[in-house]
Structure formats: structure tokens, C-alpha cells
Design a protein around this motif. Structure first.
Motif, PDB file in Angstrom:
ATOM      1  N   VAL A  37      72.227  24.964  48.613  1.00  0.00           N
ATOM      2  CA  VAL A  37      70.581  25.591  49.220  1.00  0.00           C
ATOM      3  C   VAL A  37      70.349  23.780  49.830  1.00  0.00           C
ATOM      4  CG1 VAL A  37      69.029  26.264  48.390  1.00  0.00           C
ATOM      5  CG2 VAL A  37      70.700  27.446  47.731  1.00  0.00           C
ATOM      6  N   LYS A  38      69.933  23.133  48.774  1.00  0.00           N
ATOM      7  CA  LYS A  38      69.358  21.841  49.690  1.00  0.00           C
ATOM      8  C   LYS A  38      69.454  21.482  51.018  1.00  0.00           C
ATOM      9  CE  LYS A  38      66.924  18.391  47.597  1.00  0.00           C
ATOM     10  NZ  LYS A  38      66.466  17.367  46.233  1.00  0.00           N
ATOM     11  N   ILE A  39      69.136  20.933  52.203  1.00  0.00           N
ATOM     12  CA  ILE A  39      69.297  20.683  52.828  1.00  0.00           C
ATOM     13  C   ILE A  39      69.871  19.168  52.892  1.00  0.00           C
ATOM     14  CG2 ILE A  39      68.737  20.187  55.623  1.00  0.00           C
ATOM     15  CD1 ILE A  39      66.979  22.379  55.510  1.00  0.00           C
ATOM     16  N   SER A  57      63.576  14.953  32.490  1.00  0.00           N
ATOM     17  CA  SER A  57      63.103  13.772  33.321  1.00  0.00           C
ATOM     18  C   SER A  57      61.253  13.684  33.890  1.00  0.00           C
ATOM     19  CB  SER A  57      64.014  14.585  34.534  1.00  0.00           C
ATOM     20  OG  SER A  57      62.857  15.594  35.754  1.00  0.00           O
ATOM     21  N   LYS A  58      61.648  12.115  34.558  1.00  0.00           N
ATOM     22  CA  LYS A  58      60.548  11.775  35.285  1.00  0.00           C
ATOM     23  C   LYS A  58      59.275  11.746  33.997  1.00  0.00           C
ATOM     24  CE  LYS A  58      61.209  13.855  39.444  1.00  0.00           C
ATOM     25  NZ  LYS A  58      60.832  14.796  40.541  1.00  0.00           N
ATOM     26  N   THR A  59      59.690  11.400  32.646  1.00  0.00           N
ATOM     27  CA  THR A  59      59.205  10.269  31.436  1.00  0.00           C
ATOM     28  C   THR A  59      58.341   9.435  31.707  1.00  0.00           C
ATOM     29  OG1 THR A  59      60.987   9.442  30.430  1.00  0.00           O
ATOM     30  CG2 THR A  59      60.399  11.515  30.166  1.00  0.00           C
ATOM     31  N   PHE A 100      66.310  11.571  28.016  1.00  0.00           N
ATOM     32  CA  PHE A 100      65.410  11.626  28.805  1.00  0.00           C
ATOM     33  C   PHE A 100      65.258  10.821  30.209  1.00  0.00           C
ATOM     34  CE2 PHE A 100      63.106  11.443  24.316  1.00  0.00           C
ATOM     35  CZ  PHE A 100      63.209  12.592  24.338  1.00  0.00           C
ATOM     36  N   SER A 101      65.141  11.512  30.828  1.00  0.00           N
ATOM     37  CA  SER A 101      65.538  10.694  32.691  1.00  0.00           C
ATOM     38  C   SER A 101      63.857  10.176  32.123  1.00  0.00           C
ATOM     39  CB  SER A 101      65.597  11.588  33.535  1.00  0.00           C
ATOM     40  OG  SER A 101      65.791  10.541  34.682  1.00  0.00           O
ATOM     41  N   THR A 102      64.038   8.481  32.377  1.00  0.00           N
ATOM     42  CA  THR A 102      63.111   7.650  32.750  1.00  0.00           C
ATOM     43  C   THR A 102      62.241   7.032  33.950  1.00  0.00           C
ATOM     44  OG1 THR A 102      64.124   5.735  32.470  1.00  0.00           O
ATOM     45  CG2 THR A 102      63.072   7.194  29.977  1.00  0.00           C
ATOM     46  N   GLY A 119      65.277  16.806  39.452  1.00  0.00           N
ATOM     47  CA  GLY A 119      66.189  15.806  38.764  1.00  0.00           C
ATOM     48  C   GLY A 119      67.835  16.010  38.133  1.00  0.00           C
ATOM     49  N   LYS A 120      67.958  17.202  39.291  1.00  0.00           N
ATOM     50  CA  LYS A 120      69.097  17.643  38.909  1.00  0.00           C
ATOM     51  C   LYS A 120      70.442  16.257  39.230  1.00  0.00           C
ATOM     52  CE  LYS A 120      68.512  21.711  40.864  1.00  0.00           C
ATOM     53  NZ  LYS A 120      67.610  20.558  41.592  1.00  0.00           N
ATOM     54  N   THR A 121      70.431  16.258  40.611  1.00  0.00           N
ATOM     55  CA  THR A 121      71.248  15.309  41.412  1.00  0.00           C
ATOM     56  C   THR A 121      71.436  14.060  40.674  1.00  0.00           C
ATOM     57  OG1 THR A 121      71.141  16.602  43.047  1.00  0.00           O
ATOM     58  CG2 THR A 121      72.078  14.754  42.860  1.00  0.00           C
ATOM     59  N   THR A 122      70.113  13.438  40.867  1.00  0.00           N
ATOM     60  CA  THR A 122      69.618  11.756  40.094  1.00  0.00           C
ATOM     61  C   THR A 122      70.748  11.482  38.529  1.00  0.00           C
ATOM     62  OG1 THR A 122      68.008  11.766  41.315  1.00  0.00           O
ATOM     63  CG2 THR A 122      68.275  10.525  40.423  1.00  0.00           C
TER      64      THR A 122
HETATM   65  N1  LIG Z   1      60.274   8.689  38.589  1.00  0.00           N
HETATM   66  C1  LIG Z   1      61.294   9.189  38.860  1.00  0.00           C
HETATM   67  N2  LIG Z   1      61.396   9.903  39.172  1.00  0.00           N
HETATM   68  C2  LIG Z   1      62.938  10.917  39.224  1.00  0.00           C
HETATM   69  C3  LIG Z   1      63.146  11.148  38.416  1.00  0.00           C
HETATM   70  N3  LIG Z   1      64.335  11.719  39.469  1.00  0.00           N
HETATM   71  C4  LIG Z   1      64.990  11.897  39.793  1.00  0.00           C
HETATM   72  N4  LIG Z   1      63.594  11.440  40.446  1.00  0.00           N
HETATM   73  C5  LIG Z   1      63.247  11.441  42.148  1.00  0.00           C
HETATM   74  O1  LIG Z   1      62.741  12.788  42.031  1.00  0.00           O
HETATM   75  C6  LIG Z   1      63.015  13.633  43.448  1.00  0.00           C
HETATM   76  C7  LIG Z   1      64.345  14.520  43.152  1.00  0.00           C
HETATM   77  O2  LIG Z   1      65.872  14.090  42.694  1.00  0.00           O
HETATM   78  P1  LIG Z   1      66.686  14.812  42.621  1.00  0.00           P
HETATM   79  O3  LIG Z   1      67.749  14.697  41.911  1.00  0.00           O
HETATM   80  O4  LIG Z   1      66.644  15.099  44.070  1.00  0.00           O
HETATM   81  O5  LIG Z   1      66.628  16.269  42.579  1.00  0.00           O
HETATM   82  P2  LIG Z   1      66.848  17.716  41.894  1.00  0.00           P
HETATM   83  O6  LIG Z   1      66.334  18.200  43.606  1.00  0.00           O
HETATM   84  O7  LIG Z   1      66.471  18.394  41.137  1.00  0.00           O
HETATM   85  O8  LIG Z   1      68.241  17.601  42.457  1.00  0.00           O
HETATM   86  C8  LIG Z   1      64.603  12.221  43.996  1.00  0.00           C
HETATM   87  O9  LIG Z   1      63.695  11.797  44.958  1.00  0.00           O
HETATM   88  C9  LIG Z   1      64.492  11.267  42.668  1.00  0.00           C
HETATM   89  O10 LIG Z   1      64.609   9.886  42.879  1.00  0.00           O
HETATM   90  C10 LIG Z   1      62.656  10.283  37.281  1.00  0.00           C
HETATM   91  O11 LIG Z   1      63.361  10.077  36.026  1.00  0.00           O
HETATM   92  N5  LIG Z   1      61.383   9.487  37.348  1.00  0.00           N
END
Ligand SMILES: Nc1nc2c(ncn2[C@@H]2O[C@H](COP(=O)(O)OP(=O)(O)O)[C@@H](O)[C@H]2O)c(=O)[nH]1
Ligand SMILES: [Mg+2]
Length: 379
Positions: A223-225, A325-327, A350-352, A195-198
Motif C-alpha cells: 500500500v505505502k508508495i 515507538s517514538k518515545t 521502546f523505540s526511542t 514506525g513498523k518498517t524502522t
Molecule cells: N523520532 C522517532 N521517529 C521514528 C521512530 N520510529 C520511526 N520513526 C520515524 O517515523 C517515520 C515513519 O516510520 P516508518 O517506519 O516508515 O513507519 P511505518 O509507516 O509504520 O512503517 C520515519 O520518518 C521514521 O524515521 C522513533 O522511535 N522515533
């Protein structure tokens, strides 16, 4: 009579299997710790149990052992009386005795745990179960209820709340972003897909709209395509300037040209749990850059061992705080709590969920306790 041998990792686990398979009337004929010398495998407990399908009252172990078929007699006596001619020497016997001792200590520990628990009130015992249900380990759960009993707050706040406070007392919560007097450079690193980018985009939008600062997003994830395109699309929707810089020189150059930005957010490549080479790459990428915040994003739904190994690996980059992230996707938070206690890095957000920018919260102890022990919400 039916006789069965069980191999288990603890005596309790073995006894549970005996009762499950042979029933309450089964008797344990022998327990011992075994492993194959030189095999390198962990020691296991061997339990020989029997059930007399005809006799209803319980009989003594002695009575049963007299009826053990020859094959089992042989097997047990050979293990208990190893002879030098069979390849056993003094070392093997000492080794066996140490294993026996270890097995007794395990049994004693189980007994002490049981004794401890039985001395607690039914309310505290049900709290202990609640801690186990939250995926906290037996040791930490037991430790917590022992500490609760001795706490001066014991009578003044609810047991669940007190347990939550004890469990989170070693977790530090760091401040969230504020509008700075001088430029802040903020980078994000962590496992792939954590969830880095998000999260970066959520915070960049908060920096722009709520903190009313000038934000800039730099993509350094080569790195990530499609990673750069994804971030560029988000930046453009949010109306935040975007650059990419895939080398240390480019990154320094991009930063040096942005005197007006209050916040510069840098996205980096994700690293798998065992991919140390990416850590080197990120270290080189960020070297010599003054970083005010280094956020490590970690998925809340990872197991304790996965979180521990991520924390260990990313500690080299000296994260200032963790974003969980993803709590919204975690069922329980016990394993994460234990990893955070031993990791000793503050948590900041917390990313929820997936909604940008809404699904992000500042990490606070009260909120953490209510996630870990949801029963405290009903008080
Ligand atoms: N359920 C949920 N999904 C998330 C959360 N944060 C990111 N995601 C999802 O996880 C996936 C990977 O997120 P991304 O930001 O691309 O991860 P990165 O590879 O670390 O940059 C995407 O589909 C996001 O929408 C979160 O807090 N909750
Ligand atoms: Mg990414």
C-alpha cells in the motif's frame, strides 16, 4: 450590577470561568443542568453569576436576586416552572429533575475529591499534582494516592516510586527476542507511520549481529508508495536477504523456501485509525501462517483516545505484544499508560529514535516508571 450567564461542562469549570471573568467577589445566582430535549446534545451546566461593581462587601444571593433585571427573572422562572401549554409535559419535568440530581452528584463528587485531597499530607498532595502533570486522569491519580496511603510499602520507598509501581502493576512486560532453536516468524502491524518498517529493520539487525542468527526480511506492504523500495534499501545496507510477497499465497511460498532463516520478519501495510478494510486485508494476508510474534507498533505521542481506538481495532489481529515507538517524541506518558492499562496487551520494546539499529530498548517496568514520572530518576 453586571449579570452574566455561563455554559460549562462541569460546575467547577463554570465557577473557574466566573472567577476569572468577574473576579473573586462574584456571586453565583443559580446553577442548573440544561439541555434541549430531543436535540441529542450532552447536558451542560448553566451558571448565572453577578458582580456588583459598586458594592465592596459580599452580599447574599437573595439580595442580588431581587435586583435581577426582568429579562433574567423571566428566563429563570420560565425554566423552573415549565407549563404544559409551552410544550413541557410530565416527562420533561422528570427529565429536568434527573438532570438536577445529576448536577448535585457532580457537585458532591467534586466535594468528596476536595475532602479526600485535604486529608493527605502536603507531600502526597504535591505527588497528586505530579501525576496530573504527567497527563494521568484525575480519577486514576486520586485512586493511586489513596492506594499508596494503604500500601505496606508506604514508608519504605519514595512516594513517586510507589506511585509508579502502582500505576504499572497492571502493565505486562514481555521478553525480548532470543536466538531460537527453531525458525521464528515475526510480523509487524500498526497505524500508518507508527514506525513498523524502522523497528523491523532495527530488530532484524539485532537478530543478525547480536543474536547471530540468519535473518530474512519480507515486505508485504503493497500500500505505502515507495514502502517496498525503502525496506529493500535498508535490507541491502544491513546485508540482510530481502523478498517481497503481496498475497497470502506468495507469502506462504516465500516462507516455505526459507528453511535456513532463524528469523523471518514480515512488514505489513499501515492502517488508519478508522480503516477496518486494511485490517481485513492484513488478516487475509497472514491467514494460515504460523506467527510466533505479532508486534503492534503504537506511537507514544498519540492521545489516549487515539491509542484506545488503535488497540481496539488491531486487537482483531491478536497482537502478542506492543512496541511503543517514538518515545523520544512524547512529552508525557500518562495518557499512554492509561491506554496500556485498559488495552491489556504486554509491551516488549521502546523505540526511542530514528537511529537504526541503536534506538531500541527492551521494555522494562523500571524504565517505564522513569519515563512516566521523571522525578523518580533524581532519587
Ligand atoms: N523520532 C522517532 N521517529 C521514528 C521512530 N520510529 C520511526 N520513526 C520515524 O517515523 C517515520 C515513519 O516510520 P516508518 O517506519 O516508515 O513507519 P511505518 O509507516 O509504520 O512503517 C520515519 O520518518 C521514521 O524515521 C522513533 O522511535 N522515533
Ligand atoms: Mg512501513
Amino acid at each position: 450590577m453586571k449579570i452574566k450567564k455561563y455554559i460549562a461542562s462541569t460546575i467547577q469549570e463554570g465557577k473557574d470561568r466566573v472567577i476569572r471573568e468577574l473576579g473573586d467577589d462574584a456571586i453565583i445566582l443559580s446553577t442548573r443542568t440544561v439541555n434541549r430535549p430531543g436535540s441529542g446534545e450532552a447536558a451542560v451546566i448553566e451558571i448565572v453569576a453577578a458582580i456588583d461593581e459598586n458594592a465592596s462587601p459580599r452580599e447574599t444571593v437573595r439580595e442580588h436576586s431581587e435586583n435581577i433585571p426582568a429579562t433574567y427573572e423571566e428566563e429563570i422562572s420560565e425554566a423552573n416552572n415549565p407549563t404544559p401549554s409551552n410544550g413541557f409535559d410530565l416527562n420533561d419535568r422528570v427529565f429536568d429533575e434527573i438532570l438536577e440530581l445529576k448536577s448535585s452528584i457532580i457537585e458532591l463528587t467534586e466535594y468528596i475529591k476536595y475532602k479526600n485531597l485535604s486529608s493527605f499530607s502536603p507531600e502526597i498532595r504535591s505527588l497528586y499534582k505530579m501525576l496530573l502533570d504527567a497527563d494521568l486522569s484525575e480519577n486514576l491519580s486520586l485512586n493511586t494516592i489513596i492506594r499508596m496511603n494503604n500500601s505496606p510499602k508506604f514508608k519504605s520507598i519514595s512516594p513517586a516510586r510507589l506511585a509508579g509501581e502502582i500505576l504499572t502493576e497492571k502493565i505486562k512486560f514481555s521478553d525480548s527476542l532470543t536466538k531460537p532453536n527453531e525458525q521464528k516468524i515475526i510480523c509487524f502491524f500498526g497505524p500508518t507511520g507508527s514506525g513498523k518498517t524502522t523497528t523491523l529493520v532495527k530488530l532484524a539487525i539485532i537478530a543478525k549481529l547480536i543474536l547471530e542468527g540468519q535473518a530474512l526480511i519480507i515486505c508485504a506492504d503493497s500500500v505505502k508508495i515507495g514502502g517496498a523500495d525503502q525496506l529493500q534499501a535498508y535490507s541491502s545496507i544491513a546485508g540482510i536477504p530481502y523478498r517481497y510477497a503481496f498475497t497470502n499465497e506468495d507469502l506462504k511460498d516465500a516462507i516455505s523456501k526459507e528453511h535456513n532463516a532463524d528469523f523471518i520478519f514480515i512488514d505489513t501495510p499501515g492502517a488508519g485509525q478508522f480503516n477496518n478494510s486494511i485490517i481485513n486485508e492484513i488478516e487475509n494476508l497472514l491467514s494460515g501462517i504460523r506467527l510466533d510474534h505479532k508486534y503492534l507498533t503504537l506511537q507514544s505521542n498519540y492521545s489516549k483516545s487515539a491509542l484506545n481506538s488503535c488497540i481496539k481495532m488491531f486487537k482483531r489481529l491478536k497482537p502478542t505484544s506492543i512496541i511503543l515507538s517514538k518515545t523520544d517524541e512524547a512529552i508525557n506518558y500518562g495518557e499512554m499508560t492509561e491506554a496500556l492499562i485498559s488495552g491489556n496487551i504486554p509491551i516488549s520494546y521502546f523505540s526511542t529514535g530514528q537511529n537504526i539499529p541503536d534506538d531500541i530498548e527492551q521494555a522494562e517496568q523500571d524504565r517505564f516508571i522513569s519515563m512516566l514520572l521523571p522525578d523518580t530518576n533524581e532519587e
